[in-house]
Design a protein around this motif. Structure first.
Motif, short mmCIF file in Angstrom:
data_model
loop_
_atom_site.label_atom_id
_atom_site.label_comp_id
_atom_site.label_asym_id
_atom_site.label_seq_id
_atom_site.Cartn_x
_atom_site.Cartn_y
_atom_site.Cartn_z
N ALA A 170 34.80 -22.68 23.32
CA ALA A 170 36.22 -22.48 23.10
C ALA A 170 37.00 -23.02 24.30
CB ALA A 170 36.52 -21.00 22.92
N PHE B 128 39.77 -22.68 27.04
CA PHE B 128 40.41 -21.59 27.78
C PHE B 128 41.82 -22.01 28.19
CE2 PHE B 128 41.41 -19.29 31.66
CZ PHE B 128 40.97 -18.01 31.40
N SER C 225 43.81 -16.74 27.55
CA SER C 225 42.44 -16.48 27.08
C SER C 225 41.74 -15.36 27.82
CB SER C 225 41.60 -17.75 27.18
OG SER C 225 42.12 -18.76 26.35
N LEU D 112 32.39 -19.39 31.56
CA LEU D 112 33.63 -20.16 31.63
C LEU D 112 33.40 -21.33 32.57
CD1 LEU D 112 36.64 -20.71 31.20
CD2 LEU D 112 37.12 -19.00 32.99
N TRP E 13 33.23 -20.81 27.15
CA TRP E 13 34.59 -21.33 27.27
C TRP E 13 34.59 -22.48 28.28
CZ3 TRP E 13 38.91 -18.87 24.91
CH2 TRP E 13 38.60 -17.70 24.21
#
Length: 173
Positions: A38, A40, A44, A91, A116
């Motif tokens: 995904a 960010f 988020s 992330l 992310w």
């Protein structure tokens, strides 16, 4: 031209079938995207915390060019072998264009779920969204408790420190 009631019902039924087919296709695509990375953005961080539904978890911030991040992934792999229910969110601070390379690394370390990658907002804004006190050093690991409290740790985490932080978060006994 006036349509009969039967023609209107047939048109409505056809529209319903089309809508259902589109929704099923979208649901299938969403299921396939579950393991995709995904993007960010500055909103988020709150979505990530909310997605864990009040359960303790670990947020690992890393980058493709961070040698020390790979050491943390090695330690994390060992931890997940001992604690299979360990919730981990990753992330990557790399840009979204690097998603294929990020995906390869995450697949290799078996952390491709809840992944992310930084979006297109300025890096400073995205770092601030993660933690206003974080200056960008990596690796950066956050231990979240079920009540939302968190601790941030910069650098490679030793095995003993992993255990200490996981206990604090209520993840491991």
């Amino acid at each position: 031209m006036m349509r009969s009631r039967r023609q209107l019902l047939a048109a409505a039924a056809a529209a319903t079938v089309t809508a259902c087919a589109l929704m099923l296709g979208t649901a299938d695509a969403a299921g396939q995207a579950a393991d995709r990375i995904a993007v960010f953005d500055s909103a988020s961080a709150a979505r990530i915390a909310a997605s864990q539904q009040g359960k303790p978890f670990v947020l690992v911030v890393w980058s493709l060019d961070c040698v020390y991040c790979k050491r943390n992934f090695d330690a994390l792999g060992k931890l997940r072998a001992r604690h299979p229910d360990l919730r981990v969110v990753t992330l990557a601070t790399d840009r979204a264009e690097a998603s294929p390379q990020v995906q390869q690394v995450l697949d290799r370390v078996r952390l491709s779920r809840n992944a992310w990658v930084f979006g297109h907002e300025p890096q400073e804004r995205l770092r601030y969204a993660v933690d206003p006190d974080w200056m960008g050093e990596m690796p950066r690991t956050y231990f979240y408790r079920a009540d939302g409290q968190r601790q941030g740790v910069s650098g490679v985490i030793s095995e003993g420190d992993w255990a200490k932080h996981l206990r604090w978060a209520g993840i491991a006994g």
